[in-house]
Design a protein around this motif. Structure first.
Motif, PDB file in Angstrom:
ATOM      1  N   SER A 282     -43.635 -75.177  22.121  1.00 57.72           N
ATOM      2  CA  SER A 282     -45.044 -75.590  22.182  1.00 57.72           C
ATOM      3  C   SER A 282     -45.776 -75.367  20.865  1.00 57.72           C
TER       4      SER A 282
ATOM      5  N   GLU B  96     -46.891 -90.097  27.327  1.00 55.76           N
ATOM      6  CA  GLU B  96     -46.280 -89.105  26.445  1.00 55.76           C
ATOM      7  C   GLU B  96     -45.063 -88.468  27.116  1.00 55.76           C
ATOM      8  N   GLU B  97     -44.151 -87.944  26.278  1.00 54.31           N
ATOM      9  CA  GLU B  97     -42.983 -87.261  26.824  1.00 54.31           C
ATOM     10  C   GLU B  97     -43.419 -86.000  27.566  1.00 54.31           C
ATOM     11  N   ILE B  98     -42.754 -85.732  28.683  1.00 60.20           N
ATOM     12  CA  ILE B  98     -43.046 -84.529  29.469  1.00 60.20           C
ATOM     13  C   ILE B  98     -41.790 -83.667  29.494  1.00 60.20           C
ATOM     14  N   ILE B  99     -41.945 -82.409  29.110  1.00 56.38           N
ATOM     15  CA  ILE B  99     -40.842 -81.449  29.167  1.00 56.38           C
ATOM     16  C   ILE B  99     -41.098 -80.502  30.337  1.00 56.38           C
TER      17      ILE B  99
ATOM     18  N   THR C 114     -37.005 -81.487  20.262  1.00 57.05           N
ATOM     19  CA  THR C 114     -38.173 -82.359  20.111  1.00 57.05           C
ATOM     20  C   THR C 114     -37.767 -83.760  19.667  1.00 57.05           C
TER      21      THR C 114
ATOM     22  N   MET D 152     -46.678 -84.984  23.516  1.00 56.58           N
ATOM     23  CA  MET D 152     -45.750 -84.255  24.388  1.00 56.58           C
ATOM     24  C   MET D 152     -46.530 -83.260  25.247  1.00 56.58           C
ATOM     25  N   LYS D 153     -46.256 -83.255  26.549  1.00 60.58           N
ATOM     26  CA  LYS D 153     -46.876 -82.289  27.459  1.00 60.58           C
ATOM     27  C   LYS D 153     -45.772 -81.427  28.054  1.00 60.58           C
ATOM     28  N   ILE D 154     -45.977 -80.124  28.014  1.00 62.81           N
ATOM     29  CA  ILE D 154     -44.989 -79.175  28.523  1.00 62.81           C
ATOM     30  C   ILE D 154     -45.506 -78.595  29.832  1.00 62.81           C
TER      31      ILE D 154
ATOM     32  N   ILE E 213     -35.601 -85.420  22.746  1.00 63.21           N
ATOM     33  CA  ILE E 213     -36.297 -85.633  24.014  1.00 63.21           C
ATOM     34  C   ILE E 213     -36.839 -87.058  24.139  1.00 63.21           C
ATOM     35  N   LYS E 214     -36.926 -87.760  23.021  1.00 62.17           N
ATOM     36  CA  LYS E 214     -37.367 -89.162  23.061  1.00 62.17           C
ATOM     37  C   LYS E 214     -36.310 -90.060  23.698  1.00 62.17           C
TER      38      LYS E 214
ATOM     39  N   ASN F 258     -51.274 -78.535  24.812  1.00 63.30           N
ATOM     40  CA  ASN F 258     -50.063 -79.334  25.024  1.00 63.30           C
ATOM     41  C   ASN F 258     -49.153 -78.733  26.095  1.00 63.30           C
TER      42      ASN F 258
END
Length: 447
Positions: free
Chosen positions: A241, A77-80, A220, A1-3, A223-224, A39
């Protein structure tokens, strides 16, 4: 996951550590953020200092480049995405997430989480408080540009949207909801969040980190499958984070101070651009120290110069006067404290935006001329700090080290001479009356 945090001023990283703060958002700089070890990374958009039109243009430009980078690199990867705003509710609280939704969405929901636990700014039953006082009764509500008359976040968001949001489409996630929330599929509140769609706006109650942690764990997991956007203060960033601020000894920070070729410490420079009442109290306490030299920049005199016919000539003379005064303080072995006069300008909001930016750019120019002569910089006030970093130091990015005091960060900037200049990014509305004094003592190794 990247924020990815799009910050409306440079102080929103005040609850995390060890990550990049980007001052530019061209594609090559954004790639540095995505490829960094942390992250999360921040994009310092500085939109709180801009008019609505300019803020909209800036966010659109950032989004365009984000889409290009994400598309070209095929990040799996998921991005928030987080739009970081002020915990005292100043800023473009509706506009910025609205533009993000248009450019990067559509999102299923936008969560508004203005709680900043470290600063005792909490949201309870949909209303926001500063140290138990309704925020509409504080000095922050009287802001010349972003003032407001309600403590109810739902009402404020509706007003700021100019009725673009249907009032009934703004929901509340209350403390009672968070109390029963967990990340089990059959949990009633979990289901409620999972079923959100069409960019519902949700105001989230928060009064402590355990509640934030519970909410973050659910996000978390969701978010998938869901696409959520966040407009938040700094505490949520720390929670989602899992990079909560870590305390460091005074020696860690004092050792960051730059030395000259003879290995002696270079002098420090303190700048106070913020004009809020707390900043003035902190400034006055600092100036009681005999080793700190006051250098006052009269805003009315500067305004006259900006309006004069021979503007450039008078501006250069004005600039040289301050450079001479600051360097004289260095020669005396003192710490110059450059501060804007504590006077309010009687201008409308658009004129104020323009003038404060011109003033901050002028201060940034002073720093540009002094950057190789100083060992550390303490900068108080978001607009001023951002322009010092981007214009004065011409940085593409800075590295977030740690918090020197609660909510007050230290970053380092790579200078062209190979040195790393430590800069304290001190928000205007944070700290106690002794904050500036205590930070100065750390860098000067004084007890």
């Amino acid at each position: 996951m990247k924020i990815v945090v799009i910050d409306d001023d440079p102080t929103g990283s005040q609850t995390v550590h060890d990550c990049l703060l980007l001052l530019k958002w061209d594609c090559s700089t954004l790639v540095k953020g995505f490829e960094s070890k942390s992250n999360l990374f921040f994009i310092l958009a500085n939109t709180r200092s801009l008019s609505e039109n300019d803020a909209k243009f800036t966010i659109e430009e950032i989004c365009k480049n984000l889409k290009t980078v994400i598309g070209s690199k095929a990040y799996e990867e998921e991005i928030i995405f987080i739009s970081r705003g002020d915990s005292t509710l100043r800023g473009h609280n509706f506009l910025e997430p609205s533009v993000l939704n248009s450019c990067l969405g559509p999102f299923d929901a936008t969560f508004h989480i203005p709680a900043f636990i470290e600063g005792k700014r909490l949201t309870i039953n949909g209303s926001h408080f500063v140290d138990k006082t309704p925020i509409s009764q504080t000095i922050f509500a009287k802001d010349k540009i972003f003032g407001y008359e309600t403590s109810n976040v739902k009402n404020l968001l509706f007003q700021q949207s100019k009725s673009q949001i249907n009032f009934e489409n703004i929901q509340n996630l209350l403390l009672s909801d968070i109390e029963v929330l967990n990340n089990e599929e059959n949990n009633i509140i979990f289901k409620k969040l999972k079923n959100l769609k069409n960019n519902k706006h949700v105001i989230v109650d928060i009064e402590n980190y355990s509640q934030l942690k519970k909410f973050s764990l659910v996000i978390t997991k969701l978010i998938k499958h869901k696409k959520f956007l966040f407009r938040t203060a700094a505490s949520f960033i720390s929670s989602i984070s899992e990079k909560k601020s870590v305390s460091q000894s005074a020696i860690f920070f004092s050792s960051l101070r730059v030395r000259n070729k003879e290995k002696s410490f270079l002098p420090g420079l303190i700048i106070v651009g913020s004009y809020v009442e707390l900043s003035t109290i902190q400034l006055n306490h600092l100036l009681e120290i005999s080793n700190c030299d006051p250098v006052e920049l009269d805003v009315f005199e500067f305004f006259k110069i900006t309006s004069s016919e021979n503007y450039q000539k008078r501006r250069n003379l004005f600039k040289n006067k301050f450079l001479k005064e600051i360097r004289y303080s260095f020669e005396k072995g003192k710490t110059p404290v450059l501060f804007t006069s504590r006077k309010f300008m009687s201008l409308d909001s658009s004129e104020l935006f323009n003038f404060y930016n011109i003033l901050a750019c002028f201060i940034a120019e002073l720093v540009a001329d002094l950057k190789y002569e100083i060992g550390y910089l303490i900068s108080k006030g978001g607009i001023t700090t951002n322009l010092i970093l981007s214009n004065g130091l011409n940085a593409d990015y800075v590295y977030l080290e740690r918090q020197i005091l609660t909510g007050i960060s230290v970053v380092t900037c790579n200078l062209k001479n190979g040195e790393k200049l430590p800069i304290v990014t001190h928000p205007g509305n944070i700290g106690t009356k002794d904050s500036l004094v205590n930070i100065w003592k750390v860098f000067e190794n004084k007890k």
